[in-house]
Design a protein around this motif. Structure first.
Motif, PDB file in Angstrom:
ATOM      1  N   ILE A  25       0.850  -1.192   0.000  1.00 61.28           N
ATOM      2  CA  ILE A  25       0.000   0.000   0.000  1.00 61.28           C
ATOM      3  C   ILE A  25       0.889   1.246   0.000  1.00 61.28           C
ATOM      4  O   ILE A  25       1.711   1.408   0.884  1.00 61.28           O
ATOM      5  CB  ILE A  25      -0.897   0.054   1.249  1.00 61.28           C
ATOM      6  N   ILE A  66       0.971   4.873   0.647  1.00 59.50           N
ATOM      7  CA  ILE A  66       0.236   5.999   1.202  1.00 59.50           C
ATOM      8  C   ILE A  66       1.237   6.977   1.797  1.00 59.50           C
ATOM      9  O   ILE A  66       2.041   6.581   2.611  1.00 59.50           O
ATOM     10  CB  ILE A  66      -0.728   5.549   2.313  1.00 59.50           C
ATOM     11  N   ALA A  99      -3.695   7.216  -1.474  1.00 58.42           N
ATOM     12  CA  ALA A  99      -3.491   5.777  -1.577  1.00 58.42           C
ATOM     13  C   ALA A  99      -3.606   5.353  -3.028  1.00 58.42           C
ATOM     14  O   ALA A  99      -4.418   5.893  -3.782  1.00 58.42           O
ATOM     15  CB  ALA A  99      -4.531   5.022  -0.735  1.00 58.42           C
ATOM     16  N   GLU A 100      -2.794   4.384  -3.426  1.00 58.25           N
ATOM     17  CA  GLU A 100      -2.858   3.838  -4.773  1.00 58.25           C
ATOM     18  C   GLU A 100      -4.237   3.221  -5.008  1.00 58.25           C
ATOM     19  O   GLU A 100      -4.757   2.499  -4.158  1.00 58.25           O
ATOM     20  CB  GLU A 100      -1.786   2.775  -4.973  1.00 58.25           C
ATOM     21  N   PRO A 110      -8.886   1.562  -0.928  1.00 62.41           N
ATOM     22  CA  PRO A 110      -7.975   2.683  -0.661  1.00 62.41           C
ATOM     23  C   PRO A 110      -8.498   3.619   0.426  1.00 62.41           C
ATOM     24  O   PRO A 110      -7.727   4.137   1.230  1.00 62.41           O
ATOM     25  CB  PRO A 110      -7.882   3.394  -2.021  1.00 62.41           C
ATOM     26  N   LYS A 123      -7.735   2.131   3.787  1.00 62.78           N
ATOM     27  CA  LYS A 123      -6.335   2.252   4.207  1.00 62.78           C
ATOM     28  C   LYS A 123      -6.035   3.666   4.693  1.00 62.78           C
ATOM     29  O   LYS A 123      -5.325   3.844   5.677  1.00 62.78           O
ATOM     30  CB  LYS A 123      -5.401   1.859   3.064  1.00 62.78           C
ATOM     31  N   ILE A 124      -6.585   4.673   4.005  1.00 63.07           N
ATOM     32  CA  ILE A 124      -6.392   6.044   4.466  1.00 63.07           C
ATOM     33  C   ILE A 124      -6.990   6.231   5.856  1.00 63.07           C
ATOM     34  O   ILE A 124      -6.413   6.886   6.722  1.00 63.07           O
ATOM     35  CB  ILE A 124      -7.019   7.041   3.466  1.00 63.07           C
ATOM     36  N   ARG A 157      -4.162   7.745  -8.125  1.00 64.34           N
ATOM     37  CA  ARG A 157      -4.141   7.824  -6.666  1.00 64.34           C
ATOM     38  C   ARG A 157      -5.419   8.481  -6.160  1.00 64.34           C
ATOM     39  O   ARG A 157      -5.885   9.458  -6.735  1.00 64.34           O
ATOM     40  CB  ARG A 157      -2.937   8.631  -6.177  1.00 64.34           C
TER      41      ARG A 157
END
Length: 225
Positions: free
Chosen positions: A7, A9, A35-36, A55, A58-59, A117
């Motif tokens: 990931i 970020i 994030a990708e 994504p 994850k953020i 992104r």
């Protein structure tokens, strides 16, 4: 799944604005994260996987962790390595208050897609009590320390946590090396992030630069060699 997620970020470093005006984080925290969008090919075939939402997830793991360190701070326990006593270096970092997204009221605003992104601003406004707490950290005789840490990209979010712990450990270690003549058995204390974190990627690893207030705890010395 044997292969860990990669990931990507990190914070955009708006260098042009750093020299012009550094925004205060005392009242309002505003940090950019991204994030990708398609960095998860290993998960595409898994049941229930949502490539659009992942994504965002994850953020929302990274932002509360870092903002918690800015609002509440972290406690640490550090044992320096000591070859003569066959003691390995040990470092533990724990949140003073769990970084639950609803608990600290983080808002995610102005999302946009660029260069594959997902970008957004992560914002949090401190309560009057939290502002008072920040002022207390800043007003009493708490030294400031700085550290840069590294973490494995292959660990995803855990790699950012790893880099953060490494940064705190290095900052604490360097500070106490100048304060203590003989290696102690254990050092405890607390830190509060006092400026915006700078997180990026260097040589294939996460890297984070952090600036802290340091609150002294206890120092335990060896009584018998």
């Amino acid at each position: 799944m044997e292969k860990r997620l990669q990931i990507i970020i990190f914070f955009h470093l708006f260098l042009f604005s750093l020299f012009a005006q550094t925004p205060s984080v005392k009242e309002h925290i505003r940090i950019p994260l991204w994030a990708e969008v398609d960095a998860y090919p290993e998960l595409m075939q898994e049941e229930g996987f949502d490539a659009e939402k992942y994504p965002i997830q994850k953020i929302k793991e990274v932002a509360p962790f870092l903002i918690s360190g800015m609002v509440y701070g972290w406690d640490f326990v550090y044992t320096p390595s000591d070859a003569a006593r066959n003691v390995e270096e040990y470092f533990e970092l724990t949140e003073k208050q769990l970084s639950d997204n609803e608990l600290i009221g983080i808002k995610y605003s102005s999302p946009w897609i660029q260069d594959n992104r997902l970008n957004c601003w992560c914002e949090y406004t401190r309560t009057p009590m939290q502002i008072q707490n920040y002022n207390l950290w800043a007003s009493i005789q708490n030294p400031t320390i700085q550290g840069q840490g590294f973490g494995s990209i292959s660990l995803g979010f855990d790699g950012i946590v790893e880099a953060t712990k490494d940064a705190v450990k290095k900052a604490v270690r360097e500070h106490y090396r100048g304060q203590i003549k003989n290696k102690p058995k254990e050092i405890t204390g607390s830190v509060l992030i006092r400026k915006q974190p700078l997180l990026g990627i260097d040589a294939g690893k996460y890297t984070i630069k952090l600036d802290f207030f340091l609150e002294y705890g206890t120092i335990r010395y060896y009584t018998v060699f």
